[in-house]
Design an enzyme around this catalytic site. Sequence first.
Site, PDB file in Angstrom:
ATOM      1  N   TRP A  16     -19.538   7.019   9.772  1.00 31.77           N
ATOM      2  CA  TRP A  16     -18.407   6.244  10.295  1.00 31.77           C
ATOM      3  C   TRP A  16     -18.676   4.749  10.362  1.00 31.77           C
ATOM      4  O   TRP A  16     -17.792   3.940  10.073  1.00 31.77           O
ATOM      5  CB  TRP A  16     -17.971   6.791  11.661  1.00 31.77           C
ATOM      6  CG  TRP A  16     -17.344   8.140  11.511  1.00 31.77           C
ATOM      7  CD1 TRP A  16     -17.805   9.329  12.000  1.00 31.77           C
ATOM      8  CD2 TRP A  16     -16.125   8.455  10.785  1.00 31.77           C
ATOM      9  NE1 TRP A  16     -16.973  10.353  11.626  1.00 31.77           N
ATOM     10  CE2 TRP A  16     -15.935   9.854  10.890  1.00 31.77           C
ATOM     11  CE3 TRP A  16     -15.204   7.701  10.072  1.00 31.77           C
ATOM     12  CZ2 TRP A  16     -14.845  10.512  10.295  1.00 31.77           C
ATOM     13  CZ3 TRP A  16     -14.123   8.345   9.480  1.00 31.77           C
ATOM     14  CH2 TRP A  16     -13.962   9.735   9.601  1.00 31.77           C
ATOM     15  N   ASP A  39     -17.084   1.471  17.888  1.00 31.32           N
ATOM     16  CA  ASP A  39     -16.224   2.599  17.530  1.00 31.32           C
ATOM     17  C   ASP A  39     -16.657   3.783  18.389  1.00 31.32           C
ATOM     18  O   ASP A  39     -17.612   4.480  18.071  1.00 31.32           O
ATOM     19  CB  ASP A  39     -16.369   2.927  16.037  1.00 31.32           C
ATOM     20  CG  ASP A  39     -15.597   4.189  15.650  1.00 31.32           C
ATOM     21  OD1 ASP A  39     -14.926   4.787  16.520  1.00 31.32           O
ATOM     22  OD2 ASP A  39     -15.671   4.570  14.461  1.00 31.32           O
ATOM     23  N   LYS A  41     -10.808  13.363  19.589  1.00 30.56           N
ATOM     24  CA  LYS A  41     -12.120  13.950  19.836  1.00 30.56           C
ATOM     25  C   LYS A  41     -12.270  14.303  21.321  1.00 30.56           C
ATOM     26  O   LYS A  41     -12.650  15.405  21.658  1.00 30.56           O
ATOM     27  CB  LYS A  41     -13.244  12.991  19.420  1.00 30.56           C
ATOM     28  CG  LYS A  41     -13.058  12.317  18.060  1.00 30.56           C
ATOM     29  CD  LYS A  41     -13.176  13.292  16.900  1.00 30.56           C
ATOM     30  CE  LYS A  41     -12.660  12.740  15.590  1.00 30.56           C
ATOM     31  NZ  LYS A  41     -13.397  11.638  15.015  1.00 30.56           N
TER      32      LYS A  41
HETATM   33  C1  LIG Z   1     -13.070  10.778  13.724  1.00 31.42           C
HETATM   34  C2  LIG Z   1     -13.668   9.446  13.696  1.00 31.42           C
HETATM   35  C3  LIG Z   1     -13.055   8.367  13.032  1.00 31.42           C
HETATM   36  C4  LIG Z   1     -11.792   8.519  12.193  1.00 31.42           C
HETATM   37  O1  LIG Z   1     -10.678   8.585  12.943  1.00 31.42           O
HETATM   38  P1  LIG Z   1      -9.227   8.746  12.245  1.00 31.42           P
HETATM   39  O2  LIG Z   1      -8.354   8.831  13.456  1.00 31.42           O
HETATM   40  O3  LIG Z   1      -9.247   9.986  11.427  1.00 31.42           O
HETATM   41  O4  LIG Z   1      -8.982   7.536  11.448  1.00 31.42           O
HETATM   42  C5  LIG Z   1     -13.664   7.132  13.096  1.00 31.42           C
HETATM   43  N1  LIG Z   1     -14.813   6.951  13.774  1.00 31.42           N
HETATM   44  C6  LIG Z   1     -15.438   7.975  14.400  1.00 31.42           C
HETATM   45  C7  LIG Z   1     -16.713   7.717  15.135  1.00 31.42           C
HETATM   46  C8  LIG Z   1     -14.886   9.249  14.387  1.00 31.42           C
HETATM   47  O5  LIG Z   1     -15.512  10.250  15.027  1.00 31.42           O
END
Ligand SMILES: *Cc1c(COP(=O)(O)O)cnc(C)c1O
Length: 361
Positions: A102, A172, A196
């Site tokens: 990511w 993030d 999540k």
């Molecule tokens: C799932 C995830 C993403 C992607 O998110 P989307 O909503 O599918 O764009 C980005 N960063 C992390 C750390 C993730 O776990």
Amino acid sequence: MSRIYNFASGPAVLPEAVLRQAQLELLDWQGRGYSVMETSHRSPEFVAVMQETEGLLRTLLQVPAHYRILFMQGGGHQQFAMVPINLLGPKFNADYIVTGHWSRAAAEEARRFCNVSEAADTVAAGCCHVPAQVELRLDPQAAYAHYCPNETIHGVEFDYVPETGGVPLVADMSSSFLSRPVDFARHGLIYACAQKNFGPAGLTAVIVREDLIGHASSRWPTMLDYRAYADAQSMWNTPATFSVYIAMLVLRWLRAEGGVAEIERRNIEKSRLLYEAIDGSAGFYVNRVRPAHRSRMNVPFALRDERLEATFLAEAAACSLVQLKGHRAVGGMRASIYNAMPLAGVQALVGFMHDFAQRHG
Ligand SMILES: *Cc1c(COP(=O)(O)O)cnc(C)c1O
């Protein structure tokens, strides 16, 4: 009907109490005769949902007054673009600490907008640890530095907050949001997609220091400017109303469970139990992440004998333990054990893993 234990990485398990509440209110919300999905986002009843969600988030994470809480759509991926669009200002360089899938994806998207410098890259080195502070090649002139505290796919989690010497730090937090406290003094901006640990897909939370808002060039779409969301209480356009409502229920549940400190305690206990089962299997199960950098949320593990993988997944499913297949980039298995996964679910998984190893070891 019985609920199973769902180890999906995202969209992921939600607290059962939340789903039951939503079910109860689906046809008749607060005695109105319609659902929360069927009313204007400008109606007082929905504005109250928005305000309660923000207020709960502020209280639970102890967000300081000079940070704004913004709700938007577009997920983590939209933030990969919105961060450079909003934070570069007159600068043209940004630092990215790459520790897995990511953070690499965020860096790649940012290259469309600026010069990206990789302050570290542990993916190239095998992806099983986070770099130490002294290993970070940070540019004091960078517009911002970006990292991913928990790499959802690789199962690598920072055990410290990088020190950037005044350069705004961007996180993030998609897969670790609300799993532990956040040190806001050390972060300029954090973002998290909801699916999540916070609610259903369709909602993204951005918590940003006030002075970092308002620097997007006017040539970018309004919808990519944090200021539009800040000025309009996150209702520049129609928000994902049902997702916000479910997120509010998740936050109420989290508060009732004892808040972020208590959930962190449980997350430590759950992940410890699972890693002990892996490490205590005499090599039947393997996790290659350095112990200090192992994720509390996403636990990838391989079977020593790859040929047993399909049997493992089938037998686990027969025991009501589902969605354990690892990401295709890493292979093997992955158990995501977010806030809503009860301790009993991890205990059931560990019991199954022990039994499986006895029978096939
Ligand atoms: C799932 C995830 C993403 C992607 O998110 P989307 O909503 O599918 O764009 C980005 N960063 C992390 C750390 C993730 O776990």
